[in-house]
Structures are given as structure tokens and as C-alpha cells.
Design a protein around this motif. Structure first.
Motif, short mmCIF file in Angstrom:
data_model
loop_
_atom_site.label_atom_id
_atom_site.label_comp_id
_atom_site.label_asym_id
_atom_site.label_seq_id
_atom_site.Cartn_x
_atom_site.Cartn_y
_atom_site.Cartn_z
N THR A 114 -43.96 -53.30 -2.69
CA THR A 114 -44.92 -53.52 -3.90
C THR A 114 -44.36 -53.42 -5.18
N THR A 115 -44.85 -53.68 -6.16
CA THR A 115 -44.57 -53.72 -7.67
C THR A 115 -45.06 -52.64 -8.52
N ASP A 116 -44.49 -51.72 -9.17
CA ASP A 116 -44.94 -50.82 -9.97
C ASP A 116 -45.94 -51.68 -11.20
N GLU A 117 -47.11 -51.15 -11.53
CA GLU A 117 -47.63 -51.65 -12.56
C GLU A 117 -48.58 -50.70 -13.28
N ASP A 118 -49.11 -51.03 -14.45
CA ASP A 118 -50.11 -50.09 -15.01
C ASP A 118 -51.15 -49.99 -14.31
N ALA A 119 -51.89 -48.66 -14.43
CA ALA A 119 -53.24 -48.75 -13.68
C ALA A 119 -54.16 -47.68 -14.76
N SER A 120 -55.32 -48.12 -15.07
CA SER A 120 -56.07 -47.46 -15.88
C SER A 120 -57.23 -46.35 -15.28
N SER A 121 -57.35 -45.56 -15.95
CA SER A 121 -58.24 -44.51 -15.54
C SER A 121 -59.44 -45.05 -14.93
#
Length: 396
Positions: A114-121
Motif C-alpha cells: 500500500t502507498t502512504d497518503e494523507d488521512a484527515s481527522s
């Protein structure tokens, strides 16, 4: 009571029970220290859900959660499954947990394809269990871990990740001996096991996973240990017990071709995450199938070539040949033998299909398939499997 009754017979008052290995189908402790009833392995540690509390930026070294209680490290690291802003899941590894701040620390991304990505609150986060150590060490830790660290040197996993068996039930010296022969020619021999939900049947989980490496749990002389598939012509570990004609109670029964082996294979291979290593050989016995695969691709992801070769060299003969099966009864009820042992037999009473033993077995290595001890009668019944020394040794 640690096992179920299997056979109850009034004849000679015979009672048979499933041994403690069978009892590993669940955690033996019916409740966790919290009081919650739970017999599943990894309960709470795998598949628990919370949310991300503070926006996570790809590449950040920390993840802040609403509740970090079920996120734990195993063997020095842990894994969390996060929901990215794209809607896709991705995995991060972490090396620490800051309980006061609800944070996972030492975070790295781009794991498990899997590829790291942004994740919101507010995005969902799931806990995972993660085992990253030698396979026999993993078995040892799973058997004894209590979450308290007081049950021997390998009581290192969280409470629900262990069977909490007393360390005295484990043959530690034997485990260490077998660990020594499961070794890559170069580099480390480490598993990379990701568990995403609780495990209902612990024995099936451990047995199914590590059988692909030729490793299985046994009970030997009242303690739990393992046996490892070895090259049937040159095992690294042999028991002291030897079988000879002087011990035989009856004339041995011999199946020149074990009826429990339906096929031979032209290829035996070990498949890891990024490749396969195998042995090709024209089968000497019909019927034939193309390939027998030992599939470790889900949990061997590093030092793959050396590990594949080590496993292949131990297991390939078991797929390339049909063994002879020898059933016999010997004097003595306490041989110390257990399934998976490879003692030697010398007997002029056995006639073999193999060229090297037409006139009987002489110091021949055999594989113990089953053991039935009769302490009252003072005898032991054994089923032994015998493999050719080479293809040319087989009767063709």
C-alpha cells in the motif's frame, strides 16, 4: 481438564483423550484480565476500530488517534491500518505508543503493498497484530505470553495474543535445538505475519501457517515443542532411540507404497512474496501431478531467496517420492518418540522396494508418523515412513 475424551472403551478400561495440542484450538483462559470473556487469539488487538484525531500527513513520524488502547507492538514494532483521503486503506508500521498523547510513534508508511497518503481527522483507523520474528520463536511466544511478562523469557506478547500456558509445559531446550536448524544460509529467518481480525481457532492458525515452512507443534514426553521437516536421508537432529529386531513384538506390516500418499510431483517449490525456488525431477511413481507448492508468500517478505532455499532443501523429498509405510509393535511404552522424529532402524525382517534395502534395513533413517504407547501392556505401536535415498534408489 485440558482435553476432550476421544475414545472410552470398557475393554481393558481404555481411555483415549485429545492431548494438549488439540486444546490449542482456543485460548485456555476463558476471560482476559479485564474480565471480558474471550477465547479468541488477538481479541482487541486485531480489527479494533477508532478514528484519527489529528490530520495525518504522508511521511509523518506520528499518528494521533482518538483511542490508542488496542494498538500494540509485537517483536519491536506494530501495524495500523488507516483510511486515506482517497478512500483506500494503507498500512503504517510504528515502533512505540505514547498512551498519554494517544499517539503511535516511529511511524513509517508504504507497507504491505500500500502507498502512504494523507488521512484527515475522523478517518477510520484499525488495529492489527504483527509478528516479525523467527517462526519457532513466534510459536514459543504465542504459547506462553500472558501480557504480564512473568511467564519466562518469551512472555513478550500482549495478553490476548498468547495462550498463557505455564512455561513448565514447554520443552525450552528442544525448541532452541530446532530453532538452530531452521536457519537461512545468510541473513535472518524472520516471519512477516499481519493479523487483521481475531483468530477463532488458534491451532488451525498456527498449524496452517507454519506447516508451509515444514514446522508443526507436537507433544513430547508431556511437554509442548515442535518438529521440523528434515531431509529424510540426512536429518540434522535424530533421537537417541534406535529400533532393532530385538524390540519387535510381531512381524512388521509393510506397504511398499504408502496408501496415504495419492500423488508424486514433478516439481516441489517454495513460493514467497516475490518468487519461487523449486526442485524439478521426473517422478518415479504414478500417478503424477505437476507441482506441490509450499506457499509462504503471505508472511515471508525479506531475505526470501535464502529462506526459500532452506525450506526447499528440507521438504522437497516429501513431494518427489512415495514412501514405504512400516507398521510395527515394539517392546517398551516409553520410547520418547513423537511424530516427526527420525530414528534409525535395523531389521532383517523387512523387505523393501528400495535397491539399498532389498534384504532389510540397516541403520536406515525413518520418519515417525504415528505413536501409540500402551503403558499397561508395555508396548508401543509405530507407523514409520521410509523414503528412498535418491531417485536411483527407488525401484523403477
Amino acid at each position: 481438564v485440558i482435553s476432550n475424551i476421544k475414545v472410552l472403551s470398557s475393554t481393558r478400561a481404555r481411555l483415549e483423550v485429545y492431548d494438549i495440542v488439540y486444546a490449542l484450538r482456543s485460548r485456555p483462559t476463558p476471560a482476559l484480565s479485564s474480565g471480558d470473556p474471550q477465547t479468541q487469539l488477538f481479541s482487541g488487538l486485531a480489527g479494533s476500530q477508532t478514528t484519527i484525531a489529528t490530520n495525518y500527513t504522508s511521511g509523518s513520524g506520528t499518528v494521533t488517534l482518538t483511542d490508542e488502547a488496542n494498538f500494540e507492538t509485537f517483536d519491536g514494532s506494530g501495524v495500523a491500518k488507516l483510511t486515506g483521503n482517497s478512500g483506500a486503506f494503507f498500512y503504517v508500521k510504528f515502533t512505540g505508543v505514547n498512551a498519554g498523547a494517544n499517539q503511535l510513534t516511529g511511524v513509517t508508511g508504504n507497507h504491505f503493498d500500500t502507498t502512504d497518503e494523507d488521512a484527515s481527522s475522523g478517518n477510520i483507523a484499525y488495529s492489527c497484530a504483527y509478528i516479525n520474528t523467527h517462526p519457532i520463536t513466534a510459536i514459543w511466544r504465542l504459547l506462553v505470553s500472558t501480557g504480564s511478562g512473568v511467564n519466562g523469557t518469551q512472555d513478550l506478547y500482549p495478553e490476548s495474543a498468547g495462550f498463557a500456558l505455564p512455561e513448565a509445559w514447554i520443552d525450552i531446550d528442544d525448541l532452541r535445538a530446532w530453532t538452530g536448524i531452521v536457519s537461512a544460509s545468510a541473513g535472518s529467518f524472520l516471519t512477516d505475519i499481519l493479523i487483521e481480525e481475531p483468530v477463532e481457532d488458534g491451532l488451525h492458525f498456527i498449524g496452517g501457517l507454519f506447516a508451509e515452512l515444514g514446522i508443526f507443534i507436537v507433544q513430547s514426553e508431556g511437554q509442548l515443542t515442535v518438529r521440523v521437516a528434515q531431509d529424510p536421508s540426512s536429518p540434522s537432529i535424530e533421537p537417541d532411540f534406535k529400533i532393532s529386531d530385538s524390540l519387535l513384538m510381531d512381524f512388521p506390516s509393510v506397504d511398499l507404497y504408502d496408501p496415504g500418499v495419492p500423488f508424486t510431483f514433478n516439481r516441489v517449490e517454495v513460493k514467497s512474496y516475490s518468487g519461487e525456488t523449486g526442485t524439478n525431477q521426473d517422478a518415479s511413481v504414478l500417478p503424477i501431478r505437476d507441482t506441490l507448492t509450499f506457499d509462504v508468500s503471505s508472511f515471508i517478505r525479506s531475505n526470501e531467496g535464502a529462506i526459500r532455499t532452506e525450506v526447499r532443501d528440507r521438504v522437497d523429498d516429501y513431494g518427489l517420492y512415495v514412501p514405504e509405510k512400516v507398521s510395527l509393535r515394539i517392546r517398551g511404552a516409553f520410547t520418547g518418540l513423537t511424530p516427526g522424529d527420525m530414528p534409525r532402524i535395523t531389521s532383517s525382517q523387512i523387505r523393501s522396494r528400495f535397491r539399498s534395502s532389498h534384504q532389510g534395513y540397516s541403520d536406515r533413517i525413518v520418519f515417525v508418523s504415528t505413536v501409540q504407547e500402551d503403558p499397561i501392556g508395555g508396548t508401543t505401536e509405530l507407523d514409520l515412513l521410509v523414503y528412498p535415498l535418491s531417485r536411483s534408489d527407488d525401484y523403477i
